[in-house]
Every structure is written in C-alpha cells, then in structure tokens.
Design an enzyme around this catalytic site. Structure first.
Site, mmCIF file in Angstrom:
data_model
loop_
_atom_site.group_PDB
_atom_site.id
_atom_site.type_symbol
_atom_site.label_atom_id
_atom_site.label_comp_id
_atom_site.label_asym_id
_atom_site.label_seq_id
_atom_site.Cartn_x
_atom_site.Cartn_y
_atom_site.Cartn_z
ATOM 1 C CE LYS A 200 32.258 45.825 36.759
ATOM 2 N NZ LYS A 200 33.178 45.158 37.797
ATOM 3 C CB SER B 126 33.762 48.175 40.479
ATOM 4 O OG SER B 126 34.122 46.971 40.092
ATOM 5 C CB SER C 227 34.368 44.486 41.771
ATOM 6 O OG SER C 227 35.074 45.567 42.226
HETATM 7 N N1 GLN Z 1 37.398 48.058 45.313
HETATM 8 C C1 GLN Z 1 38.669 47.447 44.521
HETATM 9 C C2 GLN Z 1 39.413 48.598 43.642
HETATM 10 O O1 GLN Z 1 38.803 49.717 43.655
HETATM 11 C C3 GLN Z 1 38.273 46.465 43.784
HETATM 12 C C4 GLN Z 1 37.786 46.729 42.384
HETATM 13 C C5 GLN Z 1 37.585 45.485 41.598
HETATM 14 O O2 GLN Z 1 37.317 44.180 42.064
HETATM 15 N N2 GLN Z 1 37.163 45.687 40.481
HETATM 16 O O3 GLN Z 1 40.239 48.267 42.972
#
Ligand code: GLN
Length: 480
Positions: free
Chosen positions: A71, A146, A170
């Site tokens: 990532k 994400s 994410s």
């Molecule tokens: N959807 C969550 C956020 O926007 C989790 C994001 C993540 O785990 N990086 O904060």
C-alpha cells in the site's frame, strides 16, 4: 495459485521467479482496475536474485519469488510513496518501513505500490488523486477502502499477496468487498516504523491474500520486534500458520449490536448461515450483547480525526511534501501548501480533529471518546468471559457503485460500524468470504479475537475454507 503452489513449482524448476513476475505484470498492464500507483523497477532484479539462488541450490526464504504489492502509505526506499495525496506526490522515502525490510528479507518481489484513499481516509478508494480503484468482480463498483488497490490487485491476480493498513477497517472491508481474506493484527504486533501516520493509536499493517494460509504467511513474515517502533511489543517472531480443527469447541460470540438495522439483510443472512455451518462442524454459538458498540463509530471518528489533525501538522510545505509556489509570508506558504496539497476528505478530518481537541470542546468530544474507548475495551473483556471469538459481518453490504454522490459524509462513516471496534480496542480480527449477495457480489464474515489470538482466528477461517471447498466456491454458490 497459492504461495505454496508457486513455491513448489519454483523449487521443482518448472517455472522461474522472472516468469511469475512477468505473468503478473502482464495482467497489471492490461488491467482497468487502477490498483497500482507506481510499479517497482527493482522487481525484476529481485526476481532474478531468487532464480540465482535456486540455480545455486541455496535455501529459499518463505516468500522467495512471490510478487507482493505494498500500500502506498508504507515507505519503500527509493520508490515513490504518495499516500495517494498531492501533498506527497513526488515523495521518495530515504528508508524502508520495518515491514518492508521484513518482506525483503523473506525474499518477496515487491511488484508495486497500491492505490488507496488519501492518507487512508475513506472506505471506497475514491479519495485518491490518482482516481478510484475498481472492483475486479464488477468494475462499476468500488473495491472498498482504504486499501482498495491492495485488495483489487490480489483478487485480480495482479499480485499474489498485498500489505494494507487498517486504522478503522481498511484491510478487512476491502477484503470482504473483493472476496478475499484480510487480517488486522493485534495493536503492537507489527512495526509501524515507516508507515506514514494517520491515527497512531489505532492503526496496524495488515495483510491480504486469496486464501487464509497465504494471508497468514504474510502476516507471520511482517509480525515481530522492531526497535525502531516503541509501540511494537513483540519479543519474538510469530508463527501464524493455521492449525487443524480450528472450529472444534470454539465458542463464537454473536453480538446483537453488529446484526442491527445498519447492516443489510444479505450480509446478516450470509454471516448467520456461515455461523450455523460452523456450529454444525463443532463450534458453539453464544448470543450476547456489547452495548458500547453503539458508540464505536462516534468514538472512532473523534479519536481518528484528532490524531490525524496532529499527525498531519507536519506537512507545512517546508521540510517535505508539496510546497506552494504562491506565497509571500511564511504563514501564507504554509497555508497555501496545505490548501493545495490536501484533498477534501483530509481537510474535513483535520478540521474535525482540531475542533474536537480545541479548548472548551475537548471535554465534550475528545475526552468522552477516550472514556468510551475504555468502556468498549471493558465490554469486549466481559464478552470474552463467555466466548473465544466474536463474529459479525465485515461490511454493511456488498461493494457500492462508484461515483455515488453523498451529501452527508457521515453516511459513509456509519458503514464502518462492523470494523472500527477492533481498532479502538487493539484486538486482532480477520475477514474471510462467507457468501454473496446482490449480483453475486462477495460478502465477508469477521472474527475478532483476544489480544495476540491471531492464530485462533486464522485456524477458524482456515477450517471454514477447507470444509466449504474454498472461498471461490463459497462466493460462487452464494453461501453455505
Ligand atoms: N473508513 C475509515 C476511515 O475513513 C477507516 C480507514 C482506515 O482504516 N484507514 O477513517
């Protein structure tokens, strides 16, 4: 193919690491998914090094010759790391993240850096300056977020394995929406050195694979001590490979709060069917309630935004990152760099986080969220007195269509209901495919375990996978 299948072919000299890499690159080059931001030009050299080792009869490390995607918020020395943000569009880290050092030591071929929501903020991988990631099961849909690029790459065979990061779901949510396995380990089990910070008290590096054993192998490789990260508490390496009989006598807690009306019927039905199947194969279902779960999304968005506003304060347009050309004073340079460099959602989080920490409001928001965090931890602790793991859907439904106009951002925030509690409490969790919903799109089940009980979660998912004839079969047939 799985890692062990590829390894056998490599050792038997039926295929070379270079051929494995080029087969994957061919897919990447003809792909519409937008899973990658940057490909690694050193990948070929790493593959050739594996081939050299094989021909000289050397011992092969566990991921030798295996293409692994990383990532794009995880630092890779000499390889651009953008966080999908204009702020870091041209940033080339001078060092490798702790988990990347481990990957390299394990012989992995880092194929490239994957697309994501900017700085990890989002649930659809649409908040990226490089454009949205598409779901390989239906390109008009989101791959989740994400870590959407990592999930899409693995699901589409553009990588064998991938690293993601999980701050609020994410890794698990995109894994569920793409029909693969995702692991979020216990807080403190993987190094965060070189992980570009979003919310430091919540996030860990997790792994994605098409089978339980694959994801578990990658998680074993990246878990372990790192003196560069004081929050990494591991004393030794971890062996997370699945054990047989993972469902026998396993007490699975089923919290009513994670089967409520925020979650689609198809997700609830598929997970309940999977749980009944597990019951038939030796598990015991324990209905229970963790009332604090109702406040988990609110607590998460307050804590995560507060930490983001602090962590992202370092991007001032001077030391590194985007620097505005349009400035007179120092204050203007800082303001314009941030205005130009950050996207909408990132700005929203910084504003929200600054607000909940500001004097007068910290008591009302931040401290209450921190208190709720303690109560949620106590709620889970109590639940674990009557069960070994806690089950839920991994996401509220199947993959959403791309480009949906949302006027209220909190609508998307509430879809994190299933995953954020594991981050708030630091507990390990796994998501694995358990069926499919509308248009045969995959659905995932989540198991949350006690601290450092990754192996138990992995063994349970592995048993389900074996008993059902594999996850592709489960998705194709709509469930068990
Ligand atoms: N959807 C969550 C956020 O926007 C989790 C994001 C993540 O785990 N990086 O904060």
């Amino acid at each position: 193919m799985t890692v062990s299948q590829l390894r056998e072919l490599l050792l038997g000299r039926k295929i070379s690491a270079e051929e494995i890499l080029s087969a994957h690159l061919e897919r990447v080059h003809s792909s519409q998914l937008n899973a990658y931001i940057t490909l690694n030009e050193e990948a070929l050299r790493a593959a050739q090094e594996t081939d050299r080792r094989i021909s000289s009869g050397e011992d092969l490390p566990p991921l030798a010759g295996i293409p692994v995607a990383v990532k794009d918020n995880i630092s890779t020395k000499g390889l651009r790391t953008t966080c999908a943000s204009k702020m870091l569009e041209n940033y080339v880290p001078p060092y490798d993240a702790g988990v990347v050092e481990r990957l390299k030591k394990a012989g992995a071929v880092i194929i490239g850096k994957t697309n994501m929501d900017e700085f990890g903020m989002g649930s659809t991988s649409e908040n990226s300056i490089f454009g949205a990631v598409r779901n390989p099961r239906d390109p008009s849909r989101s791959a989740g977020g994400s870590s959407g690029g990592s999930a899409a790459a693995v699901a589409a065979g553009e990588a064998v394995l991938a690293l993601g990061t999980d701050t609020g779901g994410s890794v698990r949510q995109p894994a569920a929406l793409c029909g693969i396995v995702g692991i979020k380990p216990t807080y403190g089990s993987t190094s965060r050195s070189g992980l570009i910070a979003f919310a430091s008290s919540l996030e860990q590096v997790g792994t994605l694979g098409r089978t339980t054993a694959d994801a578990a192998l990658l998680q074993s490789v990246i878990s372990g001590p790192d003196p560069m990260d004081p929050t990494c508490v591991m004393k030794s390496e971890a062996d997370l490979s699945p054990e047989k009989g993972g469902l026998l006598g396993l007490r699975i807690g089923v919290p009513e709060e994670l089967f409520g009306d925020k979650i689609s019927d198809s997700a609830k039905t598929a997970v309940m069917k999977a749980l009944r199947f597990m019951e038939k194969h030796g598990a015991v279902l324990v209905p229970l309630s963790i009332p604090e779960l109702r406040y988990s999304v609110s607590a998460y968005y307050i804590i995560a935004s507060a930490e983001a506003s602090s962590n992202l304060g370092r991007y001032d347009g001077i030391r590194f990152g985007h620097s505005s050309q349009d400035h007179g004073s120092l204050a203007e340079l800082c303001r314009n760099s941030r205005s130009e460099g950050f996207g909408r959602e990132v700005k929203r989080r910084i504003l929200l986080g600054t607000y909940v920490l500001s004097s007068g409001y910290a008591d009302r928001y931040y401290r209450r969220a921190a208190a709720m965090r303690k109560r949620l931890c106590a709620g889970f602790e109590e639940a674990f007195s009557s069960c070994d793991v806690i089950a839920s859907p991994s996401a509220v439904g199947t993959a959403p269509l791309l480009g949906q106009q949302r006027t209220d951002p909190t609508e998307l925030y509430t879809s994190d209901i299933c995953t954020v509690s594991a981050n708030i409490t630091g507990l390990p969790a796994i998501s694995f495919p358990c069926g499919s919903g509308e248009s045969s799109l995959p659905l995932g089940a989540q198991l949350i375990g006690r601290k450092f009980a990754e192996k138990q979660l992995i063994s349970a998912a592995f048993a389900f996978e074996e008993l059902t004839g594999g996850f592709e079969n489960v998705i194709r047939s709509g469930g068990v």
